[in-house]
Design a protein around this motif. Structure first.
Motif, PDB file in Angstrom:
ATOM      1  N   GLU A   1       9.845 -14.254  26.733  1.00 19.10           N
ATOM      2  CA  GLU A   1      10.032 -12.849  26.019  1.00 19.10           C
ATOM      3  C   GLU A   1       8.860 -12.047  26.121  1.00 19.10           C
ATOM      4  OE1 GLU A   1      12.995 -11.868  25.225  1.00 19.10           O
ATOM      5  OE2 GLU A   1      13.922 -13.716  25.905  1.00 19.10           O
ATOM      6  N   ALA A   2       7.782 -12.518  26.038  1.00 22.68           N
ATOM      7  CA  ALA A   2       6.625 -11.827  25.917  1.00 22.68           C
ATOM      8  C   ALA A   2       6.287 -11.051  27.512  1.00 22.68           C
ATOM      9  CB  ALA A   2       5.332 -12.833  25.803  1.00 22.68           C
TER      10      ALA A   2
ATOM     11  N   LYS B   1       8.714 -10.270  29.418  1.00 22.78           N
ATOM     12  CA  LYS B   1       9.766  -9.053  29.391  1.00 22.78           C
ATOM     13  C   LYS B   1       9.382  -7.947  28.881  1.00 22.78           C
ATOM     14  CE  LYS B   1      14.017 -11.949  30.087  1.00 22.78           C
ATOM     15  NZ  LYS B   1      15.313 -12.050  29.615  1.00 22.78           N
ATOM     16  N   THR B   2       8.667  -8.059  27.554  1.00 24.30           N
ATOM     17  CA  THR B   2       8.352  -7.025  26.723  1.00 24.30           C
ATOM     18  C   THR B   2       7.204  -6.484  27.483  1.00 24.30           C
ATOM     19  OG1 THR B   2       8.834  -8.372  24.520  1.00 24.30           O
ATOM     20  CG2 THR B   2       7.052  -6.666  24.490  1.00 24.30           C
ATOM     21  N   THR B   3       6.383  -7.296  28.128  1.00 27.48           N
ATOM     22  CA  THR B   3       4.988  -6.469  28.692  1.00 27.48           C
ATOM     23  C   THR B   3       5.422  -5.523  29.846  1.00 27.48           C
ATOM     24  OG1 THR B   3       3.770  -8.359  28.207  1.00 27.48           O
ATOM     25  CG2 THR B   3       3.002  -6.796  30.002  1.00 27.48           C
ATOM     26  N   LEU B   4       6.518  -6.077  30.682  1.00 30.82           N
ATOM     27  CA  LEU B   4       7.036  -5.578  31.747  1.00 30.82           C
ATOM     28  C   LEU B   4       7.869  -4.095  31.621  1.00 30.82           C
ATOM     29  CD1 LEU B   4       8.133  -8.363  34.179  1.00 30.82           C
ATOM     30  CD2 LEU B   4       5.997  -7.184  34.039  1.00 30.82           C
ATOM     31  N   THR B   5       8.459  -4.484  30.656  1.00 35.61           N
ATOM     32  CA  THR B   5       9.236  -3.199  29.995  1.00 35.61           C
ATOM     33  C   THR B   5       8.275  -2.127  29.526  1.00 35.61           C
ATOM     34  OG1 THR B   5      11.194  -4.468  29.218  1.00 35.61           O
ATOM     35  CG2 THR B   5      10.853  -2.324  28.254  1.00 35.61           C
ATOM     36  N   TYR B   6       7.199  -2.471  28.698  1.00 34.16           N
ATOM     37  CA  TYR B   6       6.165  -1.608  28.323  1.00 34.16           C
ATOM     38  C   TYR B   6       5.635  -0.677  29.483  1.00 34.16           C
ATOM     39  CZ  TYR B   6       2.296   0.684  26.054  1.00 34.16           C
ATOM     40  OH  TYR B   6       1.315   1.435  25.289  1.00 34.16           O
ATOM     41  N   ILE B   7       5.342  -1.643  30.683  1.00 32.27           N
ATOM     42  CA  ILE B   7       4.760  -0.871  31.763  1.00 32.27           C
ATOM     43  C   ILE B   7       5.870   0.179  32.450  1.00 32.27           C
ATOM     44  CG2 ILE B   7       3.918  -1.326  34.122  1.00 32.27           C
ATOM     45  CD1 ILE B   7       2.791  -3.992  32.915  1.00 32.27           C
ATOM     46  N   LYS B   8       7.071  -0.231  32.465  1.00 34.29           N
ATOM     47  CA  LYS B   8       7.956   0.588  33.117  1.00 34.29           C
ATOM     48  C   LYS B   8       8.109   1.971  32.406  1.00 34.29           C
ATOM     49  CE  LYS B   8      12.666   1.532  34.339  1.00 34.29           C
ATOM     50  NZ  LYS B   8      14.249   0.760  34.371  1.00 34.29           N
ATOM     51  N   GLU B   9       8.123   1.611  30.873  1.00 31.23           N
ATOM     52  CA  GLU B   9       8.268   3.019  29.952  1.00 31.23           C
ATOM     53  C   GLU B   9       6.997   3.832  29.795  1.00 31.23           C
ATOM     54  OE1 GLU B   9       9.660   1.054  26.413  1.00 31.23           O
ATOM     55  OE2 GLU B   9      11.606   1.051  27.077  1.00 31.23           O
TER      56      GLU B   9
END
Length: 314
Positions: free
Chosen positions: A202-203, A205-213
């Motif tokens: 989950e950590a 996933k959260t990091t990759l999502t932050y990078i994409k956004e």
């Protein structure tokens, strides 16, 4: 299974169509390296490897695929594939569990399909030819492949994806997928989901999502570490161990991927592409672009346009 905002990093591509959420993919690579980057989706994925070697990473657990194998990706699982040999290929069928759902609540719906839909039942990780379930499932997988059309039976020079709106083909595909479920059930290969979520996954996933956004903005290690409540030193070690690259290497890879897309799909100047993708220094951008692609942005655009023109002519 996922945090609320984690779904923002799901694959951009739609798997199949709204009415028939199932698609076939063939991915090839002429060289050693990343074949499929880290990603996740809400669909089930069945992978077929005719041989190896590959490195399959699922939820930060790596497996070496060195022989013919069938592998299963459950909804929401973070996964990637690295090829260890040139001219490698893998085939995949990706489908929504909803595709196999029944309106009537029979035993299959209550005890298997509905638990799969709700993430309470997991597919096995891997099957090899020694297991009695392998041959019938491989045959059913090939039947799905053939039902997507003759193009899927050839070895293309580039990656291939396929969907179908043909009624007969859809019936064959659905029947084959249900047959795969039946064989897995017969050999008791489904397992109930563990209640404890893996916080490491989950950590990431959260990091990759932050990078994409946020890739268009300045991104600091402190920003990424703060998102997952870790100190910077530990976060950097943790991220590199999980993804195989430092956080900033991944950020640069993602940014350059976006610049390639803009160079292919728009007429924006190189300077505008640079600024649009989070680079505030043209020199740094050009160095990073050449490092990852071996060429300059202008040369890359010309090569892409030349290739596109050749495809149209042929």
């Amino acid at each position: 299974m996922q945090q609320t905002h984690a779904s923002d990093l799901k694959e951009i591509r739609v798997h199949g169509t709204k009415s028939f959420p199932c698609a076939f993919y063939r991915t090839r690579s002429a060289r050693i390296g990343t074949l499929v980057k880290h990603h996740w989706h809400d669909e089930v994925e069945i992978l077929y490897f005719s041989g190896g070697p590959f490195l399959l990473d699922i939820n930060m657990e790596q497996s070496v695929i060195d022989s013919e194998s069938l592998c299963f990706i459950n909804p929401g699982e973070l996964h990637s594939i690295i090829t260890k040999a040139p001219d490698s290929q893998e085939d995949a069928v990706v489908f929504s569990p909803d595709l196999l759902s029944f309106d009537t609540y029979d035993t299959a719906q209550i005890h298997l399909i509905q638990p799969i839909q709700k993430g309470r039942m997991l597919f096995p990780r891997r099957l090899t030819p020694e297991h009695p379930a392998f041959a019938p499932i491989r045959d059913a997988f090939m039947a799905v492949l053939h039902s997507f059309g003759p193009a899927c039976q050839e070895t293309p020079g580039a990656d291939l994806s396929a969907v179908t709106d043909d009624l007969t083909s859809q019936l064959y595909i659905k029947a084959s997928l249900l047959y795969i479920l039946a064989v897995l059930s017969r050999y008791q290969l489904f397992t109930p989901t563990e209640k404890d979520l893996d916080r490491r996954v989950e950590a990431i996933k959260t990091t990759l999502t932050y990078i994409k956004e946020n890739y268009k903005e300045k991104i600091y290690i402190s920003d990424l570490a703060r998102e997952v409540n870790l100190n910077e030193q530990y976060f950097c070690r943790f991220f590199k161990k999980a993804i195989g690259r430092t956080p900033m290497e991944y950020v640069n890879e993602y940014r350059i991927k976006q610049t390639r897309r803009l160079l292919e799909e728009t007429d924006l100047s190189v300077t505008d592409v640079c600024l649009e993708c989070g680079y505030n220094n043209l020199g740094n951008f050009l160095r990073e672009f050449r490092k990852q692609t071996g060429t300059t942005p202008l040369q890359y655009r010309k090569q892409y346009q030349r290739s596109a023109d050749q495809v149209i002519i042929s």
